[in-house]
Design a protein around this motif. Structure first.
Motif, short mmCIF file in Angstrom:
data_model
loop_
_atom_site.label_atom_id
_atom_site.label_comp_id
_atom_site.label_asym_id
_atom_site.label_seq_id
_atom_site.Cartn_x
_atom_site.Cartn_y
_atom_site.Cartn_z
N VAL A 1 0.79 -1.37 -0.03
CA VAL A 1 -0.03 -0.12 -0.01
C VAL A 1 1.00 1.35 -0.01
N ASP A 2 1.99 1.16 0.70
CA ASP A 2 2.96 2.52 0.83
C ASP A 2 3.65 2.57 -0.67
N GLU A 3 3.98 1.45 -0.88
CA GLU A 3 4.59 1.52 -2.41
C GLU A 3 3.67 2.25 -3.47
N ILE A 4 2.25 1.76 -3.36
CA ILE A 4 1.38 2.07 -4.38
C ILE A 4 1.05 3.51 -4.13
N TYR A 5 1.01 4.08 -2.96
CA TYR A 5 0.74 5.45 -2.42
C TYR A 5 1.94 6.20 -3.14
N ASP A 6 3.11 6.03 -2.81
CA ASP A 6 4.31 6.47 -3.46
C ASP A 6 4.18 6.63 -4.96
N LEU A 7 4.00 5.59 -5.52
CA LEU A 7 4.02 5.41 -6.73
C LEU A 7 3.01 6.42 -7.38
N ARG A 8 1.93 6.56 -6.88
CA ARG A 8 0.70 7.33 -7.48
C ARG A 8 1.01 8.81 -7.12
N SER A 9 1.84 8.97 -5.85
CA SER A 9 2.40 10.42 -5.67
C SER A 9 3.35 10.73 -6.69
N ASP A 10 4.33 9.87 -7.18
CA ASP A 10 5.22 10.12 -8.10
C ASP A 10 4.56 10.31 -9.51
N ILE A 11 3.50 9.43 -9.72
CA ILE A 11 2.91 9.67 -11.04
C ILE A 11 2.12 10.91 -10.95
N GLU A 12 1.69 11.55 -10.04
CA GLU A 12 1.00 12.70 -9.92
C GLU A 12 1.97 13.95 -10.19
N LYS A 13 2.95 13.72 -9.58
CA LYS A 13 4.27 14.82 -9.57
C LYS A 13 4.66 14.69 -10.99
#
Length: 261
Positions: A124-136
């Motif tokens: 979940v943390d990795e998915i959250y970080d990935l989504r955050s990176d994608i958004e950035k």
């Protein structure tokens, strides 16, 4: 029936019964014969007497064994009531084994569940970080797309700054769009300066010079600068920290905007 009695007396069921080693069914069989057949009762009594004698022999010191045996033989027979040994029922053992197995299995499942929860949290943390990176990244792509649109706008004018002898390696590009009134500058190369100095970009108006900001080679990307409606020229100068005036600055590059007005 005599045959059954004979077989019973020749078996070891009486001895096992006295010693408490018979099963529940065997005990019922022995008690049936003792109750219904005098021969069986007599044999039972004799075995009890012999067991009593043996018990007394084992309980005294060796020098008095013979006297005690004779005394015991003269006494009235005493029946030693032996309580049959109660063996642990098989279902109790099975229940205990099942309880232990259940406890071990439950602990293993608990541990596995804890490990899965930890792994899920990591995912979940990795998915959250990935989504955050994608958004950035999407945000950066949007900004870059907007900048490219401005650069590719047919109304945008491109101006290249080339340094003079004071800064021969200087090269910077300015993009000015008089229609939507935007100005951008792209720093390509800036010669290194002493720590107390920096590059500034200035706009020349009819009656004054306006400081549009500091240029830094470490910020290698398109930079928005103020749009000056009536600017006649843009110039890059070397300024000194703490001095915002134009008097002591050294000009190193300039472009004229007169032809574009």
């Amino acid at each position: 029936m005599e045959t059954k009695l004979h077989n019973f007396l020749n078996s070891d069921l009486l001895s096992k019964y006295i010693l408490g080693e018979t099963s529940h069914e065997e005990s019922k069989e022995v008690e049936h014969f003792i109750s219904n057949y005098p021969e069986a009762e007599k044999a039972y009594d004799e075995l009890q007497d012999n067991l009593e004698i043996l018990a007394k022999i084992d309980a005294v010191d060796a020098p008095n064994v013979l006297g005690d045996v004779l005394e015991a033989l003269n006494d009235e027979p005493k029946v030693i009531q032996l309580q049959p040994k109660r063996s642990t029922p098989w279902y109790s053992i099975a229940a205990s084994a099942a309880a232990v197995l259940f406890a071990v299995t439950s602990f293993m499942l608990y541990q596995k569940n804890q490990n899965l929860n930890a792994e899920n949290n990591v995912v979940v943390d990795e998915i959250y970080d990935l989504r955050s990176d994608i958004e950035k990244n999407n945000s950066k792509l949007d900004e870059l797309s907007k900048e490219l649109m401005k650069l590719n706008n047919p109304d945008a004018k491109k101006y290249v700054f080339n340094g003079n002898d004071r800064a021969k390696d200087l090269k910077t590009v300015a993009y000015i769009n008089p229609v939507d009134k935007t100005s951008m500058i792209d720093v390509i190369t800036l010669p290194q300066l002493p720590k107390e100095q920096h590059y500034q970009i200035w706009a020349e108006l009819q009656d004054k010079m306006v400081n549009l900001g500091i240029l830094d080679e470490s910020d290698r990307k398109l930079k928005q600068i103020p749009y000056m409606e009536d600017a006649l020229a843009l110039s890059i100068k070397i300024g000194t920290d703490g001095d915002d005036t134009n008097e002591n600055n050294t000009e190193v590059a300039e472009i004229s905007l007169k032809e574009e007005k």
